[in-house]
Design an enzyme around this catalytic site. Structure first.
Site, PDB file in Angstrom:
ATOM      1  N   SER A   1       0.879  -1.288   0.236  1.00 26.51           N
ATOM      2  CA  SER A   1      -0.096  -0.079   0.013  1.00 26.51           C
ATOM      3  C   SER A   1       1.298   1.296  -0.241  1.00 26.51           C
ATOM      4  O   SER A   1       1.694   1.360  -1.049  1.00 26.51           O
ATOM      5  CB  SER A   1      -0.800  -0.486   0.880  1.00 26.51           C
ATOM      6  OG  SER A   1      -2.026   1.316   0.735  1.00 26.51           O
TER       7      SER A   1
ATOM      8  N   ASP B   1      -9.661  -3.388  -5.590  1.00 25.01           N
ATOM      9  CA  ASP B   1      -9.257  -3.112  -4.736  1.00 25.01           C
ATOM     10  C   ASP B   1      -9.989  -1.141  -4.186  1.00 25.01           C
ATOM     11  O   ASP B   1     -10.039  -0.486  -5.542  1.00 25.01           O
ATOM     12  CB  ASP B   1      -7.774  -2.344  -4.145  1.00 25.01           C
ATOM     13  CG  ASP B   1      -6.638  -2.325  -3.596  1.00 25.01           C
ATOM     14  OD1 ASP B   1      -7.833  -1.556  -2.918  1.00 25.01           O
ATOM     15  OD2 ASP B   1      -5.674  -3.096  -3.017  1.00 25.01           O
TER      16      ASP B   1
ATOM     17  N   HIS C   1      -7.755  -5.185  -1.530  1.00 26.54           N
ATOM     18  CA  HIS C   1      -6.540  -4.302  -1.168  1.00 26.54           C
ATOM     19  C   HIS C   1      -6.175  -5.410   0.351  1.00 26.54           C
ATOM     20  O   HIS C   1      -5.065  -5.714   0.103  1.00 26.54           O
ATOM     21  CB  HIS C   1      -6.943  -3.107  -0.398  1.00 26.54           C
ATOM     22  CG  HIS C   1      -5.319  -2.396   0.074  1.00 26.54           C
ATOM     23  ND1 HIS C   1      -5.132  -1.761  -0.567  1.00 26.54           N
ATOM     24  CD2 HIS C   1      -5.317  -1.782   0.983  1.00 26.54           C
ATOM     25  CE1 HIS C   1      -4.219  -0.983  -0.003  1.00 26.54           C
ATOM     26  NE2 HIS C   1      -4.788  -1.325   1.180  1.00 26.54           N
TER      27      HIS C   1
END
Length: 711
Positions: A563, A648, A683
């Protein structure tokens, strides 16, 4: 874009950057996909950027899906020789986990709540027992049954009504973090028909047992922007809109205080917070503003007796302080200091009990727990005696108790759940996570904290773990991990999964770079906005230190982050590609400028206080100077594995996809570049207890293969 071209390469030699030639013998004439180049000009502030892969952001386009699937096929072919090894790693990691396991019970409103797992099952079973642990078990949710027929299933946001008869919960079956709230009658087992879509999944009950408050998301941006009130038995379409957060840089949420007296609506941005309160017994009345938002004023509130306790940075208390005010006078001019600001102590959280105030602090990077009696008769710290541990309070739902529950683990010690009697100072280890398989002995491992010196002279802490007998000879494979954003601190933590690296000779370390809060709030401030590059140079300087001290060498050093940590990975491979043999970038935020200029993308507007607003020339230029996608160059990049999820909602799949496409176009040399897209996840990756281990096995096989380790 029907005909996606491929590069004609006689041979891709995976092992050119490895320590053996075993891999190269197994990979011949495999050609990677090459994305079409369709120029799109992006112009702002008189500056023009050409984005040849902008077209990849069309999620529904068949050609986009085709390209991602081609990349997945390329990954499969390039790693076919490790398929059995990945399976073995998965079974090895799974074999350390107790499958028929259960959590330590916690008590709430007369019931003990327990989460347990059954052997061979991927999902938890949530249960409770009334009054005593000897009471019959009530199954609240068997998520294994609920998840049947779904490739992804996430259940969260439990909230039990005060009469213990109803529970609300959220379900996401796409991994887009758009939850539908359901309500279950715990007496009959019936799921009520009043489903509420497009929410955060969380909700809270008023004290009347029929009124539910919840947060709804914006359909496009997924920003949590509205609070609604639902009355049991009515159509959710008729729910009352209680509050709308109009500022696009803010989100909102709702909860109930531990005292159960107040419902609270919270509003938050990176730099500012605001709360509204309402007596939980009068849910149809309007909320009252606690303290109007003031840019830069952060605070959180807890209720006890006739007062509120406020954790805040008021009066330039950068490391926060604790203040107190009456229920009747809640604006900041009435707040009085209770625990003053301390320059060398970060005040992180508080837990309130009938007789005790528990304060969670951080000093020199280390977690501390301070116990204070309200009557001031005692004030002491719990003792912890090393530098690579993590401790935190949790599961303290009961108010009238002398027992403080906290969790403890270290880089060498599995997680423990501990009940500490604040009156007698006796502690009871309720559970220490078992590491199965018969091979683990924590005495076989060592951990320590070392300090690298950054270019600007700042000392950067690094927590590391390895098997005893490690020699500082420069030959150790070494995995360095970091995150470094949002003030989020990655503490040293135990991982049974990580043993698969340690037992094969790897050293694992966490670089506590600026951008987190490991060394206090200023540590965060020095790694954001126009100081963001400190995060990247800290990591590079930590890497150079590890090489200089002979813990490893550039031929054996690996980096990993996900991330915003994936942004870190993207930056370091542009800035110092020569010092890493391999890099894993998970769901990486790498197209910083384009994303931050698009306020239709989920979460963008709320990020301005973290990264800056590129609509302002100063921030645009600074972002552009480090944005990984914008700075891809004809360099000899290290071997790289990049992962993403099609659904995501935090880092859109097209960021890593575009990045890999551009890297393929420009990179020099024969290093391996792989993109793996989970076509059914978002995600957080795969759902299910063990499915996620397959993704870890994929990462580890990549690293071990580069080291020539095949079993």
């Amino acid at each position: 874009m029907k005909n996606i071209a491929v590069v004609s390469i006689v041979s891709i030699i995976f092992a050119s950057a490895c320590t053996t030639n075993k891999t190269s013998e197994k990979i011949m004439n495999i050609t990677p996909p090459k994305a079409d180049k369709i120029a799109k000009n992006l112009e702002i502030h008189g500056d023009s950027r050409e984005d040849n892969y902008y077209w990849l952001n069309q999620r529904e386009d068949e050609e986009v899906i085709d390209y991602l699937e081609r990349e997945n096929d390329y990954y499969d072919k390039m790693t076919a020789h490790t398929k059995k090894f990945k399976e073995d790693l998965f079974e090895e990691m799974k074999g350390r986990i107790k499958e028929d396991d259960e959590s330590v019970p916690y008590k709430l409103n007369g019931y003990y709540y327990i989460t347990r797992y059954e052997k061979g099952k991927d999902y938890p079973i949530y249960t409770r027992k009334k009054g005593t642990l000897e009471a019959p078990e009530e199954i609240i949710f068997n998520v294994n049954e609920m998840a049947e027929g779904h490739s992804y299933y996430n259940l969260n946001g439990f909230s039990v009504s005060e009469n213990n008869k109803l529970i609300s919960f959220g379900v996401d079956t796409i991994s887009r973090r758009k939850y539908t709230i359901y309500i279950k009658n715990l007496e009959t087992g019936e799921i009520l028909p009043e489903n509420i879509p497009l929410t955060t999944g969380s909700a809270t009950w008023a004290n009347d047992n029929k009124t539910l408050f919840y947060t709804r998301k914006d359909e496009q941006t997924l920003r949590s922007n509205q609070i609604f009130r639902h009355t049991l038995g009515t159509d959710p379409k008729d729910d009352a809109l209680i509050f709308t957060e109009e500022d696009e840089t803010f989100g909102t949420y709702v909860y109930k205080t531990k005292s159960k007296k107040y419902l609270v609506i919270g509003c938050y941005s990176t730099l500012t917070s605001e709360f509204q309160v309402l007596d939980a017994s009068t849910p149809n009345e309007p909320f009252t503003l606690f303290q109007p938002r003031v840019r830069g004023l952060e605070y959180s509130i807890s209720h006890y007796g006739d007062s509120f306790y406020i954790l805040t940075n008021k009066d330039e208390a950068i490391n926060f302080k604790l203040m107190k005010t009456s229920e009747k006078n809640t604006t900041q001019e009435h707040w009085v200091d209770m625990i003053p600001h301390r320059k060398d102590v970060l005040l992180e959280d508080i837990d309130i009990f009938k007789d005790y105030l528990v304060v969670s602090e951080r000093t020199n990077g280390l977690n501390m727990i301070n116990v204070k009696r309200w009557d001031q008769k005692e004030d002491y710290y719990l003792p912890f005696d090393n530098e690579t541990y993590t401790v935190g309070t949790g599961g303290n739902a009961e108010f009238d108790t002398d027992i403080l529950r906290y969790g403890y683990n270290s880089l060498t010690t599995p997680s423990s759940t501990i009940d500490f009697n604040m009156k007698t100072k006796e502690k009871e280890v309720k559970k220490e996570t078992k590491v199965l398989g018969g091979k683990f002995n924590k005495e076989n491992y060592e951990s320590k904290r070392v300090w690298a010196t950054a270019t600007d002279g700042t000392k950067i802490p690094i927590s590391m773990v390895y098997r005893k007998g490690m020699e500082q000879n420069g030959k150790n494979p070494f995995l360095l991990y970091a995150y470094g954003s949002y003030g989020s601190t990655v503490d040293p933590y135990f991982s049974s999964v990580r043993l698969s690296l340690l037992d094969r000779g790897f050293i694992f370390a966490i670089a506590h770079v600026r951008g987190g809060e490991y060394l206090g709030r200023q540590w965060y401030e020095d790694g954001k906005l126009l100081k963001k590059k400190n995060t990247f140079t800290d990591f590079i300087d930590a890497s150079k230190f590890l090489i200089a001290e002979n813990y490893t060498s550039k031929d054996h050093l690996y980096a990993s982050g996900g991330s915003a940590g994936g942004l870190l990975m993207g930056a370091i491979v542009n800035m110092a590609p020569e010092i890493y043999n391999g890099v894993i970038a998970s769901v990486p935020f790498v197209d910083v400028v384009t994303t931050m200029l698009d306020d239709s993308i989920p979460l963008t507007t709320g990020e301005y206080d973290e990264w800056g607003n590129p609509n302002e020339p100063e921030y645009y230029e600074y972002m552009k100077s480090y944005s990984p996608y914008d700075n891809v160059a004809p360099l000899a990049y290290p071997n790289m594995l990049v992962t993403t999820g099609l659904h995501d909602s935090q880092v859109q799949y097209w960021e890593p996809a575009k990045w890999v496409a551009k890297l393929r176009e420009l990179k020099k040399g024969t290093s391996v570049l792989l993109l793996q897209t989970n076509m059914e996840a978002g995600h957080g990756g795969a759902s299910g207890r063990f499915e996620a281990l397959k993704e870890v096995a994929m990462d580890y096989a990549f690293l071990l293969d580069l080291e020539g380790i095949t079993e």
